[in-house]
Structure formats: structure tokens, C-alpha cells
Design a protein around this motif. Structure first.
Motif, short mmCIF file in Angstrom:
data_model
loop_
_atom_site.label_atom_id
_atom_site.label_comp_id
_atom_site.label_asym_id
_atom_site.label_seq_id
_atom_site.Cartn_x
_atom_site.Cartn_y
_atom_site.Cartn_z
N VAL A 146 0.93 -1.28 -0.04
CA VAL A 146 -0.10 -0.09 0.12
C VAL A 146 1.09 1.40 0.12
O VAL A 146 0.62 2.06 -0.85
CB VAL A 146 -1.01 0.07 1.23
CG1 VAL A 146 -1.74 1.30 1.56
CG2 VAL A 146 -2.03 -1.11 1.24
N ARG A 147 1.76 1.14 0.85
CA ARG A 147 2.93 2.44 0.79
C ARG A 147 3.51 2.55 -0.49
O ARG A 147 3.69 3.91 -0.84
CB ARG A 147 3.91 2.13 1.92
CG ARG A 147 4.64 3.33 2.41
CD ARG A 147 5.51 3.09 3.47
NE ARG A 147 5.09 2.19 4.50
CZ ARG A 147 5.91 0.84 4.56
NH1 ARG A 147 6.88 0.64 4.07
NH2 ARG A 147 5.45 0.15 5.52
N LEU A 148 3.99 1.50 -1.01
CA LEU A 148 4.41 1.61 -2.56
C LEU A 148 3.61 2.27 -3.40
O LEU A 148 3.99 3.05 -4.46
CB LEU A 148 5.21 0.48 -2.87
CG LEU A 148 6.48 -0.07 -2.13
CD1 LEU A 148 6.87 -1.40 -2.48
CD2 LEU A 148 7.56 0.92 -2.25
N LYS A 149 2.44 1.88 -3.40
CA LYS A 149 1.34 2.34 -4.52
C LYS A 149 0.98 3.82 -4.23
O LYS A 149 0.94 4.31 -5.20
CB LYS A 149 0.11 1.50 -4.19
CG LYS A 149 -0.33 0.72 -5.33
CD LYS A 149 -1.61 -0.19 -5.14
CE LYS A 149 -2.38 -0.44 -6.30
NZ LYS A 149 -1.89 -0.55 -7.43
N LEU A 150 0.90 3.87 -2.86
CA LEU A 150 0.86 5.63 -2.75
C LEU A 150 1.91 6.43 -3.25
O LEU A 150 1.57 7.38 -3.72
CB LEU A 150 0.63 5.95 -1.21
CG LEU A 150 -0.97 5.20 -0.40
CD1 LEU A 150 -0.91 5.51 0.73
CD2 LEU A 150 -1.96 6.03 -1.29
N GLU A 151 3.13 6.04 -3.01
CA GLU A 151 4.32 6.72 -3.25
C GLU A 151 4.70 6.77 -4.91
O GLU A 151 4.68 7.85 -5.36
CB GLU A 151 5.59 6.08 -2.76
CG GLU A 151 6.67 6.83 -3.06
CD GLU A 151 8.21 6.16 -2.51
OE1 GLU A 151 9.23 6.86 -2.90
OE2 GLU A 151 8.15 5.10 -1.85
N ASN A 152 4.22 5.56 -5.50
CA ASN A 152 4.02 5.63 -7.01
C ASN A 152 2.86 6.62 -7.63
O ASN A 152 3.36 7.18 -8.59
CB ASN A 152 3.86 4.20 -7.40
CG ASN A 152 4.12 4.04 -8.97
OD1 ASN A 152 4.76 4.57 -9.51
ND2 ASN A 152 3.41 2.85 -9.55
N GLY A 153 1.94 6.63 -7.07
CA GLY A 153 0.81 7.68 -7.42
C GLY A 153 1.20 9.18 -7.31
O GLY A 153 1.07 9.81 -8.13
N ARG A 154 2.06 9.35 -6.14
CA ARG A 154 2.38 10.76 -5.92
C ARG A 154 3.60 11.07 -7.02
O ARG A 154 3.64 12.15 -7.42
CB ARG A 154 3.20 10.78 -4.44
CG ARG A 154 3.58 12.13 -4.11
CD ARG A 154 4.35 12.12 -2.66
NE ARG A 154 5.46 11.22 -2.72
CZ ARG A 154 6.63 11.40 -3.20
NH1 ARG A 154 6.67 12.54 -3.55
NH2 ARG A 154 7.61 10.77 -2.93
N LEU A 155 4.54 10.10 -7.10
CA LEU A 155 5.69 10.11 -7.89
C LEU A 155 4.92 10.59 -9.39
O LEU A 155 5.61 11.26 -10.28
CB LEU A 155 6.55 9.04 -8.19
CG LEU A 155 7.23 9.22 -6.84
CD1 LEU A 155 8.17 7.85 -7.09
CD2 LEU A 155 8.37 10.25 -6.74
N LYS A 156 3.91 9.82 -9.79
CA LYS A 156 3.39 10.01 -11.12
C LYS A 156 2.73 11.24 -11.35
O LYS A 156 2.80 12.14 -12.13
CB LYS A 156 2.17 9.03 -11.48
CG LYS A 156 2.98 7.69 -11.93
CD LYS A 156 1.71 6.63 -12.14
CE LYS A 156 2.33 5.40 -12.53
NZ LYS A 156 1.42 4.27 -12.59
N ARG A 157 1.96 11.86 -10.05
CA ARG A 157 1.56 13.19 -10.16
C ARG A 157 2.69 14.24 -10.31
O ARG A 157 2.53 15.37 -11.19
CB ARG A 157 0.64 13.66 -8.85
CG ARG A 157 -0.63 12.86 -8.98
CD ARG A 157 -1.59 13.37 -7.92
NE ARG A 157 -0.98 13.28 -6.39
CZ ARG A 157 -1.05 11.85 -5.75
NH1 ARG A 157 -1.73 10.92 -6.25
NH2 ARG A 157 -0.33 11.96 -4.66
N ASP A 158 3.84 14.12 -9.54
CA ASP A 158 4.76 15.05 -9.88
C ASP A 158 5.36 15.02 -11.03
O ASP A 158 5.89 16.24 -11.46
CB ASP A 158 5.96 14.61 -8.64
CG ASP A 158 5.54 14.89 -7.23
OD1 ASP A 158 4.34 15.64 -6.96
OD2 ASP A 158 6.20 14.39 -6.28
N LEU A 159 5.54 13.91 -11.71
CA LEU A 159 6.20 13.91 -13.20
C LEU A 159 5.10 14.60 -14.07
O LEU A 159 5.50 15.43 -14.94
CB LEU A 159 6.35 12.38 -13.50
CG LEU A 159 7.11 12.46 -14.85
CD1 LEU A 159 8.33 12.76 -14.88
CD2 LEU A 159 7.12 10.46 -15.18
N ARG A 160 3.77 14.28 -13.90
CA ARG A 160 2.70 15.01 -14.67
C ARG A 160 2.95 16.59 -14.62
O ARG A 160 2.90 17.11 -15.53
CB ARG A 160 1.45 14.45 -14.48
CG ARG A 160 0.34 14.81 -15.39
CD ARG A 160 -1.11 14.21 -15.10
NE ARG A 160 -0.87 12.83 -14.97
CZ ARG A 160 -1.35 12.12 -13.71
NH1 ARG A 160 -1.69 12.94 -12.86
NH2 ARG A 160 -1.24 10.99 -13.44
#
Length: 97
Positions: free
Chosen positions: A65-79
Motif C-alpha cells: 500500500v505504501r509503495l502504491k501511494l508513493e508511486n501515485g505521488r511520483l506520477k503526479r509530480d512527473l505529470r
């Protein structure tokens, strides 16, 4: 290479199947407070395998769950970084003599 991996898997499966079929005698598992469970040895082994598998999945769940949340945050930052206008950089000033 895939053929070798599948042959090894098939060999391990057959080996465990033969081991399981050779251990069908009843075994008694004694719990606390005088409780006992009498079942074939393979069934007891399968039950403990299932409990261990379940415990492993439960213990890995928070990390997933922690990795999924971090992955979503990093995708938003990249976008956001891709959508931001490029910053024009000025050439460096010549050294002052």
C-alpha cells in the motif's frame, strides 16, 4: 531456458506429491488447554503452509500500500513537471577581471 525451468518445477512437484502420498498416516497435533487435532500428516502440513502463506501476505500488505501511494505521488509530480512551462535559462556571465 524456459524448458529447463519447467522441468525443474515439474520434478519438484512430483517429488513433493510422492512425499505427500507417502505420509498419509494420522498424526496428532496437541494445542494448549488440552485441545488436540488428529488428521493425516499431509493435511496438517498443508494447513500450516496455508497459515504461513496468509501470514506472509498480511505482513506484506502495508508495504504494498505504501509503495502504491508513493508511486501515485511520483506520477503526479512527473505529470506536473511535464506540464510546467520550460524555464528559460540565461547564459552564464563572463568572469570579471
Amino acid at each position: 531456458m524456459k524448458l529447463i525451468v519447467w522441468l525443474v518445477r515439474a520434478f519438484v512437484f512430483v517429488l513433493l506429491l510422492v512425499l505427500a502420498l507417502a505420509n498419509t498416516q494420522n498424526a496428532t497435533l496437541n494445542f494448549l488447554a488440552g485441545y488436540a487435532w488428529q488428521a493425516p500428516l499431509i493435511l496438517i502440513g498443508l494447513a500450516f503452509f496455508g497459515v504461513g502463506l496468509l501470514a506472509g501476505l498480511v505482513s506484506a500488505f502495508p508495504g504494498l500500500v505504501r509503495l502504491k501511494l508513493e508511486n501515485g505521488r511520483l506520477k503526479r509530480d512527473l505529470r506536473a513537471a511535464r506540464e510546467a512551462p520550460p524555464v528559460a535559462s540565461e547564459p552564464p556571465l563572463p568572469p570579471v577581471v
